[in-house]
Motif scaffolding. Structure first.
Motif, PDB file in Angstrom:
ATOM      1  N   GLY A   1     -52.585  31.556  53.928  1.00 52.37           N
ATOM      2  CA  GLY A   1     -51.632  32.603  54.358  1.00 52.37           C
ATOM      3  C   GLY A   1     -50.261  32.061  54.716  1.00 52.37           C
ATOM      4  O   GLY A   1     -49.651  31.336  53.923  1.00 52.37           O
ATOM      5  N   GLY A   2     -49.822  32.389  55.894  1.00 52.45           N
ATOM      6  CA  GLY A   2     -48.470  31.999  56.303  1.00 52.45           C
ATOM      7  C   GLY A   2     -48.353  30.586  56.867  1.00 52.45           C
ATOM      8  O   GLY A   2     -47.314  30.230  57.432  1.00 52.45           O
ATOM      9  N   SER A   3     -49.381  29.764  56.698  1.00 49.89           N
ATOM     10  CA  SER A   3     -49.378  28.438  57.342  1.00 49.89           C
ATOM     11  C   SER A   3     -48.250  27.517  56.876  1.00 49.89           C
ATOM     12  O   SER A   3     -47.743  26.720  57.665  1.00 49.89           O
ATOM     13  N   PHE A   4     -47.857  27.607  55.601  1.00 44.55           N
ATOM     14  CA  PHE A   4     -46.783  26.712  55.126  1.00 44.55           C
ATOM     15  C   PHE A   4     -45.490  26.977  55.904  1.00 44.55           C
ATOM     16  O   PHE A   4     -44.735  26.066  56.171  1.00 44.55           O
ATOM     17  N   ASP A   5     -45.281  28.266  56.226  1.00 48.54           N
ATOM     18  CA  ASP A   5     -44.069  28.609  56.978  1.00 48.54           C
ATOM     19  C   ASP A   5     -44.070  27.925  58.344  1.00 48.54           C
ATOM     20  O   ASP A   5     -43.045  27.462  58.825  1.00 48.54           O
ATOM     21  N   VAL A   6     -45.253  27.843  58.949  1.00 47.99           N
ATOM     22  CA  VAL A   6     -45.368  27.219  60.272  1.00 47.99           C
ATOM     23  C   VAL A   6     -45.323  25.694  60.137  1.00 47.99           C
ATOM     24  O   VAL A   6     -44.559  25.016  60.837  1.00 47.99           O
ATOM     25  N   LEU A   7     -46.117  25.144  59.218  1.00 44.16           N
ATOM     26  CA  LEU A   7     -46.241  23.689  59.091  1.00 44.16           C
ATOM     27  C   LEU A   7     -44.938  23.026  58.633  1.00 44.16           C
ATOM     28  O   LEU A   7     -44.684  21.866  58.935  1.00 44.16           O
ATOM     29  N   SER A   8     -44.117  23.776  57.894  1.00 46.49           N
ATOM     30  CA  SER A   8     -42.848  23.218  57.431  1.00 46.49           C
ATOM     31  C   SER A   8     -41.798  23.277  58.532  1.00 46.49           C
ATOM     32  O   SER A   8     -40.706  22.754  58.389  1.00 46.49           O
ATOM     33  N   GLY A   9     -42.115  23.975  59.604  1.00 43.64           N
ATOM     34  CA  GLY A   9     -41.159  24.134  60.699  1.00 43.64           C
ATOM     35  C   GLY A   9     -40.207  25.298  60.462  1.00 43.64           C
ATOM     36  O   GLY A   9     -39.292  25.534  61.236  1.00 43.64           O
ATOM     37  N   THR A  10     -40.440  26.053  59.373  1.00 40.89           N
ATOM     38  CA  THR A  10     -39.566  27.188  59.059  1.00 40.89           C
ATOM     39  C   THR A  10     -39.778  28.324  60.059  1.00 40.89           C
ATOM     40  O   THR A  10     -38.839  28.984  60.490  1.00 40.89           O
ATOM     41  N   LYS A  11     -41.057  28.551  60.381  1.00 39.59           N
ATOM     42  CA  LYS A  11     -41.376  29.603  61.343  1.00 39.59           C
ATOM     43  C   LYS A  11     -42.082  28.936  62.518  1.00 39.59           C
ATOM     44  O   LYS A  11     -42.963  28.102  62.311  1.00 39.59           O
ATOM     45  N   LYS A  12     -41.693  29.307  63.700  1.00 41.70           N
ATOM     46  CA  LYS A  12     -42.335  28.708  64.876  1.00 41.70           C
ATOM     47  C   LYS A  12     -43.691  29.352  65.110  1.00 41.70           C
ATOM     48  O   LYS A  12     -43.858  30.548  64.912  1.00 41.70           O
ATOM     49  N   ARG A  13     -44.623  28.521  65.577  1.00 46.68           N
ATOM     50  CA  ARG A  13     -45.876  29.108  66.042  1.00 46.68           C
ATOM     51  C   ARG A  13     -45.580  29.741  67.397  1.00 46.68           C
ATOM     52  O   ARG A  13     -44.586  29.382  68.043  1.00 46.68           O
ATOM     53  N   ALA A  14     -46.401  30.658  67.833  1.00 48.01           N
ATOM     54  CA  ALA A  14     -46.132  31.336  69.104  1.00 48.01           C
ATOM     55  C   ALA A  14     -46.055  30.316  70.242  1.00 48.01           C
ATOM     56  O   ALA A  14     -46.710  29.288  70.195  1.00 48.01           O
ATOM     57  N   PRO A  15     -45.244  30.606  71.282  1.00 46.50           N
ATOM     58  CA  PRO A  15     -45.211  29.720  72.444  1.00 46.50           C
ATOM     59  C   PRO A  15     -46.614  29.539  73.024  1.00 46.50           C
ATOM     60  O   PRO A  15     -47.464  30.416  72.884  1.00 46.50           O
ATOM     61  N   LYS A  16     -46.811  28.374  73.674  1.00 49.65           N
ATOM     62  CA  LYS A  16     -48.148  28.003  74.171  1.00 49.65           C
ATOM     63  C   LYS A  16     -48.821  29.099  74.984  1.00 49.65           C
ATOM     64  O   LYS A  16     -50.018  29.314  74.878  1.00 49.65           O
ATOM     65  N   ILE A  17     -48.008  29.791  75.787  1.00 46.08           N
ATOM     66  CA  ILE A  17     -48.601  30.793  76.675  1.00 46.08           C
ATOM     67  C   ILE A  17     -49.286  31.905  75.861  1.00 46.08           C
ATOM     68  O   ILE A  17     -50.374  32.372  76.211  1.00 46.08           O
ATOM     69  N   PHE A  18     -48.674  32.278  74.725  1.00 46.31           N
ATOM     70  CA  PHE A  18     -49.291  33.291  73.852  1.00 46.31           C
ATOM     71  C   PHE A  18     -50.599  32.751  73.261  1.00 46.31           C
ATOM     72  O   PHE A  18     -51.590  33.464  73.171  1.00 46.31           O
ATOM     73  N   LEU A  19     -50.561  31.454  72.880  1.00 42.04           N
ATOM     74  CA  LEU A  19     -51.768  30.863  72.288  1.00 42.04           C
ATOM     75  C   LEU A  19     -52.875  30.835  73.319  1.00 42.04           C
ATOM     76  O   LEU A  19     -54.025  31.146  73.043  1.00 42.04           O
ATOM     77  N   LYS A  20     -52.476  30.450  74.547  1.00 42.17           N
ATOM     78  CA  LYS A  20     -53.462  30.329  75.610  1.00 42.17           C
ATOM     79  C   LYS A  20     -54.102  31.677  75.929  1.00 42.17           C
ATOM     80  O   LYS A  20     -55.303  31.781  76.143  1.00 42.17           O
TER      81      LYS A  20
END
Ligand code: UDP
Length: 245
Positions: free
Chosen positions: A187-206
């Motif tokens: 899915g959208g992982s390349f956007d995240v892994l390339s640094g193009t799109k940020k993953r959600a801030p830690k607090i959202f992940l938590k």
């Protein structure tokens, strides 16, 4: 509309993330073929509407992992044991580590041209022992031609980032032509892994609210979210009632 949601969830990998990552590592080491679907509720709901995709999910060759928290929630509601989520982004990162350690090969297919090119740079820098055979952006018209080329390249890992269900259908169509390889629709992982799109801030992940973060960043996702997740929860509730009755 079919009624296979429970079957998909029963079939989904239910042990820990670590044990799944270890299984992937073993298979990679032993050249054992593997096809992984990283599923969220939307993935499962597509299976409800699309017979071909449903068959892919139900095929014993297909390993479904719970990417989204909704899959885990659904399992809990149906009394099915499931340990934790295993996200596509984390799986990709682990695969890069293993490939680097084992000096094995990789193909990337998907996302915008500049995104996949950026990801190539990131991989070359961080994982210099990976043999990155070839990258293809996801907007190439003739996707079958790309898959035929990948068959000839015989990569140890192939990641497809074209969105669901396109990426899974394409992998499945060519799976028998490969003798080895780990194939994942990410899915959208390349956007995240390339640094193009940020993953959600830690607090959202938590708080397990990455989905909420993604909606706030891309409001067009709200309709998609509603269509899949609300219907999904309705379906799970129906199944739960049937279970009780
Ligand atoms: N994409 C692509 N070709 C297409 C349509 C989409 O390569 O024809 C890519 C898109 O650039 C993005 C990914 O597929 O990188 C899908 O991203 P999304 O966040 O929608 O993933 P999902 O939520 O389906 O996992």
């Amino acid at each position: 509309m079919s009624n296979n949601i429970k079957k998909y969830i029963e079939k989904t990998y239910n042990k820990s993330k670590d044990s799944f990552h270890n299984l992937v590592k073993e298979n990679l080491k032993n050249d054992k073929k593997m096809f992984i679907v990283t599923a969220n509720p939307e993935t499962l709901m597509i299976g409800e509407d699309n017979k071909e995709f449903s068959n892919i999910l139900l095929d014993e060759k297909t390993i479904i992992v719970p990417d989204g928290i909704g899959v885990l929630k659904g399992a809990k509601m149906l009394g099915i044991d499931m340990k934790e989520t295993i996200t596509g982004v984390e799986l990709c990162t682990k695969l890069f580590e293993y490939l680097n350690e084992m000096k094995k090969s990789l193909c990337l297919f998907g996302a915008k041209k500049e995104v996949v090119e950026k990801l190539k740079e990131v991989i070359n820098e961080k994982y210099p022992n990976i043999n990155l055979l070839k990258i293809y952006d996801g907007y190439i018209e003739d996707k079958d031609k790309v898959m035929e080329e990948i068959v000839d390249l015989k990569p140890d890992v192939t990641l497809l980032a074209l969105g669901i269900p396109k990426q899974e259908m394409l992998i499945y169509k060519y799976l028998d032509k490969f003798n080895k390889g780990i194939f994942v629709g990410v899915g959208g992982s390349f956007d995240v892994l390339s640094g193009t799109k940020k993953r959600a801030p830690k607090i959202f992940l938590k708080l397990k609210l990455e989905w909420l973060y993604r909606i706030t960043r891309e409001p067009k996702r709200l309709k998609r979210f509603y269509k899949s997740n609300i219907k999904y929860l309705k379906k799970i509730n129906e199944l739960k009632r049937e279970n009780r009755g």
